[in-house]
Enzyme design. Structure first.
Site, PDB file in Angstrom:
ATOM      1  NE  ARG A   1      -2.838  -4.973   5.305  1.00  0.00           N
ATOM      2  CZ  ARG A   1      -3.387  -3.872   4.796  1.00  0.00           C
ATOM      3  NH1 ARG A   1      -2.827  -3.248   3.773  1.00  0.00           N
ATOM      4  NH2 ARG A   1      -4.493  -3.383   5.300  1.00  0.00           N
TER       5      ARG A   1
ATOM      6  NE  ARG B   1      -8.958  -3.129   7.529  1.00  0.00           N
ATOM      7  CZ  ARG B   1      -7.847  -2.459   7.235  1.00  0.00           C
ATOM      8  NH1 ARG B   1      -7.703  -1.916   6.038  1.00  0.00           N
ATOM      9  NH2 ARG B   1      -6.880  -2.329   8.105  1.00  0.00           N
TER      10      ARG B   1
ATOM     11  NE  ARG C   1      -5.883  -5.019   1.096  1.00  0.00           N
ATOM     12  CZ  ARG C   1      -6.128  -3.843   1.658  1.00  0.00           C
ATOM     13  NH1 ARG C   1      -5.906  -2.735   0.986  1.00  0.00           N
ATOM     14  NH2 ARG C   1      -6.596  -3.763   2.894  1.00  0.00           N
TER      15      ARG C   1
HETATM   16  N1  LIG Z   1     -10.515  -0.611 -10.259  1.00  0.00           N
HETATM   17  C1  LIG Z   1     -10.174  -1.764  -9.671  1.00  0.00           C
HETATM   18  N2  LIG Z   1     -10.723  -2.911 -10.116  1.00  0.00           N
HETATM   19  C2  LIG Z   1     -10.403  -4.095  -9.533  1.00  0.00           C
HETATM   20  N3  LIG Z   1      -9.545  -4.226  -8.503  1.00  0.00           N
HETATM   21  C3  LIG Z   1      -8.977  -3.111  -8.033  1.00  0.00           C
HETATM   22  C4  LIG Z   1      -9.263  -1.837  -8.582  1.00  0.00           C
HETATM   23  N4  LIG Z   1      -8.549  -0.911  -7.897  1.00  0.00           N
HETATM   24  C5  LIG Z   1      -7.846  -1.584  -6.954  1.00  0.00           C
HETATM   25  N5  LIG Z   1      -8.109  -2.910  -7.042  1.00  0.00           N
HETATM   26  C6  LIG Z   1      -7.599  -3.983  -6.158  1.00  0.00           C
HETATM   27  O1  LIG Z   1      -8.306  -3.859  -4.929  1.00  0.00           O
HETATM   28  C7  LIG Z   1      -7.492  -4.217  -3.835  1.00  0.00           C
HETATM   29  C8  LIG Z   1      -7.519  -3.092  -2.817  1.00  0.00           C
HETATM   30  O2  LIG Z   1      -6.811  -2.003  -3.360  1.00  0.00           O
HETATM   31  P1  LIG Z   1      -5.891  -1.075  -2.450  1.00  0.00           P
HETATM   32  O3  LIG Z   1      -5.052  -1.922  -1.556  1.00  0.00           O
HETATM   33  O4  LIG Z   1      -5.197  -0.144  -3.359  1.00  0.00           O
HETATM   34  O5  LIG Z   1      -7.009  -0.355  -1.599  1.00  0.00           O
HETATM   35  P2  LIG Z   1      -6.868   0.817  -0.515  1.00  0.00           P
HETATM   36  O6  LIG Z   1      -7.971   1.741  -0.749  1.00  0.00           O
HETATM   37  O7  LIG Z   1      -5.504   1.358  -0.534  1.00  0.00           O
HETATM   38  O8  LIG Z   1      -7.125   0.005   0.815  1.00  0.00           O
HETATM   39  P3  LIG Z   1      -6.676   0.367   2.336  1.00  0.00           P
HETATM   40  O9  LIG Z   1      -7.375   1.601   2.699  1.00  0.00           O
HETATM   41  O10 LIG Z   1      -7.130  -0.802   3.121  1.00  0.00           O
HETATM   42  O11 LIG Z   1      -5.194   0.510   2.353  1.00  0.00           O
HETATM   43  C9  LIG Z   1      -6.122  -4.514  -4.387  1.00  0.00           C
HETATM   44  O12 LIG Z   1      -5.949  -5.916  -4.468  1.00  0.00           O
HETATM   45  C10 LIG Z   1      -6.133  -3.866  -5.782  1.00  0.00           C
HETATM   46  O13 LIG Z   1      -5.308  -4.552  -6.686  1.00  0.00           O
HETATM   47  N1  LIG Z   2      -6.383   9.348   9.552  1.00  0.00           N
HETATM   48  C1  LIG Z   2      -5.454   8.587   8.990  1.00  0.00           C
HETATM   49  N2  LIG Z   2      -5.788   7.493   8.285  1.00  0.00           N
HETATM   50  C2  LIG Z   2      -4.802   6.771   7.721  1.00  0.00           C
HETATM   51  C3  LIG Z   2      -3.451   7.127   7.839  1.00  0.00           C
HETATM   52  N3  LIG Z   2      -2.718   6.215   7.165  1.00  0.00           N
HETATM   53  C4  LIG Z   2      -3.574   5.350   6.634  1.00  0.00           C
HETATM   54  N4  LIG Z   2      -4.829   5.666   6.963  1.00  0.00           N
HETATM   55  C5  LIG Z   2      -6.086   5.016   6.575  1.00  0.00           C
HETATM   56  O1  LIG Z   2      -6.288   3.875   7.358  1.00  0.00           O
HETATM   57  C6  LIG Z   2      -7.090   2.964   6.627  1.00  0.00           C
HETATM   58  C7  LIG Z   2      -6.583   1.574   6.755  1.00  0.00           C
HETATM   59  O2  LIG Z   2      -5.298   1.444   6.190  1.00  0.00           O
HETATM   60  P1  LIG Z   2      -4.584   0.020   6.092  1.00  0.00           P
HETATM   61  O3  LIG Z   2      -3.212   0.293   5.576  1.00  0.00           O
HETATM   62  O4  LIG Z   2      -4.592  -0.582   7.447  1.00  0.00           O
HETATM   63  O5  LIG Z   2      -5.405  -0.787   5.121  1.00  0.00           O
HETATM   64  C8  LIG Z   2      -7.115   3.460   5.180  1.00  0.00           C
HETATM   65  O6  LIG Z   2      -8.382   4.067   4.951  1.00  0.00           O
HETATM   66  C9  LIG Z   2      -6.065   4.521   5.142  1.00  0.00           C
HETATM   67  O7  LIG Z   2      -6.350   5.559   4.254  1.00  0.00           O
HETATM   68  C10 LIG Z   2      -3.133   8.291   8.587  1.00  0.00           C
HETATM   69  O8  LIG Z   2      -1.981   8.701   8.745  1.00  0.00           O
HETATM   70  N5  LIG Z   2      -4.136   8.976   9.141  1.00  0.00           N
END
Ligand SMILES: Nc1ncnc2c1ncn2[C@@H]1O[C@H](COP(=O)(O)OP(=O)(O)OP(=O)(O)O)[C@@H](O)[C@H]1O
Ligand SMILES: Nc1nc2c(ncn2[C@@H]2O[C@H](COP(=O)(O)O)[C@@H](O)[C@H]2O)c(=O)[nH]1
Length: 402
Positions: free
Chosen positions: A175, A279, A268
């Site tokens: 991204r 998703r 996001r």
């Molecule tokens: N408690 C919350 N309330 C509102 N917004 C939130 C909260 N926690 C996270 N966010 C927002 O939600 C969005 C998704 O969060 P984040 O990218 O950390 O999710 P993730 O679980 O890591 O997703 P992915 O698995 O796709 O990487 C972000 O824009 C973040 O700022």
């Molecule tokens: N099994 C694994 N899952 C992973 C790994 N790294 C990230 N993730 C999961 O993929 C989704 C999507 O991530 P995104 O960055 O494309 O939004 C998210 O649930 C991550 O936790 C891995 O090494 N192994």
């Protein structure tokens, strides 16, 4: 296969290995485990030797070159090998840095047995020894958009010297603002599939149409930096890690509702409409699995972000810890080139000789292996080290090194 290796010492079948399964001279050692002899060591360039492994089957009379998993020790000036159990051999390397001299060669652990089945070959696995009670790695899982990355960033920002992120591999496109090697190792599917086949991954899964995986190297790099490893992986990955020997804490992050999850994913703005819908569909199954028994130790609801972060801190035992007071655990032991090694129960005794004014003064380093945790893939934690000073002139004292 079948031919004796170039560095083979004479007379292996006639008792090359001594009765204690211990040998410390030369550039190779041989250790008997059941009906196999593990010859460890290798080609010597005059000053250092690289550590290879060959297996001699005593009943078959054949040599086998095993698949070697994990990062192996760097070339060194020789090593000692001590059989710890029928599962693993302790290797102490000479002329290595203090954080790089204690290694474990796993020959029949649960992980090695599993990999033998998967790969269909003889397998051994390297795991580096880590001093002291290093904290367990933390696996954070939950549906896409729930806030895993946000919470992990908050932890790493508050405790930069305590936590290190396991950088996953993925076949998805980067991204905007995502950096290769920092957020992910972005990779071609064919390359990743080959690396998976070669046993380089602790876990991998197909997630939302792309391949994601945690390499053994990613987890080891964090352990080597003295930090506590955080993994952000999906539920399938968490299940695989749970089944592995990585002794971790598993935390599932749950959204307050599907509606809120959808709003976060949309806000996001990193996914197309089609990807968002995929998703969200996957999220329902992930939440169901996340709530089922057996994978996760804890579930946290991420409704209010600050509150959820406070709960995460609490779970990880960070309440009352001032981030600046945290010091990574001690790194290792400074072994002189000349030392000899013996074993009594769970203690490895390392005799270090230092020539001082004509008299050889001896220090004894005791390596306590009674509380080992973890292992390949990853590091073997829980090594404790004590030094007993100058015992040739009389007892001088014991002090703990880790
Ligand atoms: N408690 C919350 N309330 C509102 N917004 C939130 C909260 N926690 C996270 N966010 C927002 O939600 C969005 C998704 O969060 P984040 O990218 O950390 O999710 P993730 O679980 O890591 O997703 P992915 O698995 O796709 O990487 C972000 O824009 C973040 O700022
Ligand atoms: N099994 C694994 N899952 C992973 C790994 N790294 C990230 N993730 C999961 O993929 C989704 C999507 O991530 P995104 O960055 O494309 O939004 C998210 O649930 C991550 O936790 C891995 O090494 N192994």
């Amino acid at each position: 296969m079948g031919e004796a290796p170039a560095f083979c010492v004479d007379n292996l079948q006639n008792g090359f290995s001594n009765g204690f399964n211990l040998k410390s001279e030369g550039c190779e050692t041989s250790t008997n485990v059941g009906d196999k002899t593990f010859v460890i060591g290798g080609l010597n360039d005059g000053s250092t030797s690289s550590i290879g492994v060959q297996i001699y089957g005593k009943s078959t009379g054949k040599w086998v070159i095993p698949t070697v998993l994990g990062t192996k020790p760097k070339p060194c000036k020789g090593h000692s090998a001590v059989l710890l159990s029928e599962e693993q051999i302790l290797i102490i390397t000479r002329g290595s840095t203090p954080d790089d001299c204690i290694w474990f060669l796993e020959v029949d652990t649960k992980y090695v047995k599993e990999q033998k089945k998967v790969l269909g070959t003889e397998v051994v696995a390297w795991s580096k020894g880590v001093m002291g009670e290093a904290e367990k790695p933390v696996v954070i899982s939950g549906p896409s958009g729930v806030g895993k990355g946000t919470l992990i960033n908050m932890l790493m920002k508050e405790f930069p010297s305590m936590f290190g992120f396991s950088v996953s591999h993925t076949t998805r496109a980067p991204r905007d603002k995502e950096k290769n090697g920092v957020h992910y190792h972005f990779t071609e599917r064919s390359v990743m599939e080959k690396d998976i086949k070669d046993g380089k991954f602790l876990e991998f899964a197909s997630v939302h149409g792309n391949l994601y995986g945690t390499s053994i190297e990613a987890v080891e790099a964090v352990a080597d930096s003295g930090k506590r490893c955080i993994l952000d992986i999906d539920v399938q990955g968490a299940r695989s890690v749970r089944a592995s020997s990585l002794d971790a804490i598993f935390i599932f992050i749950c959204p307050p509702s599907m509606k809120e999850l959808e709003e976060r994913l949309r806000a996001r703005g990193t996914e197309t409409e089609e990807q968002i819908l995929k998703r969200l569909r996957n999220a329902e199954a992930e939440i169901e699995q996340g709530k089922s028994r057996g994978i996760f130790d804890h579930t946290l609801y991420n409704d209010n972000l600050e509150e959820c972060y406070k709960n995460l801190r609490g779970l990880l035992g960070l309440d009352g810890i001032a981030p600046t007071n945290y010091k990574p655990s001690p790194k290792g032991i400074d072994l002189p080139l000349n030392h000899s090694v013996s074993k009594i129960d769970n203690k490895i005794l390392i005799n270090c000789e230092t020539p001082e004014s004509g008299n050889a003064s001896k220090n004894l380093i005791v390596l306590d292996v009674s509380s080992l945790k973890g292992g390949a893939p990853g590091r073997t934690r829980g090594l404790n080290v004590y030094a007993i000073d100058s015992f040739s002139d009389g007892f001088d004292g014991v002090h703990k090194l880790s």
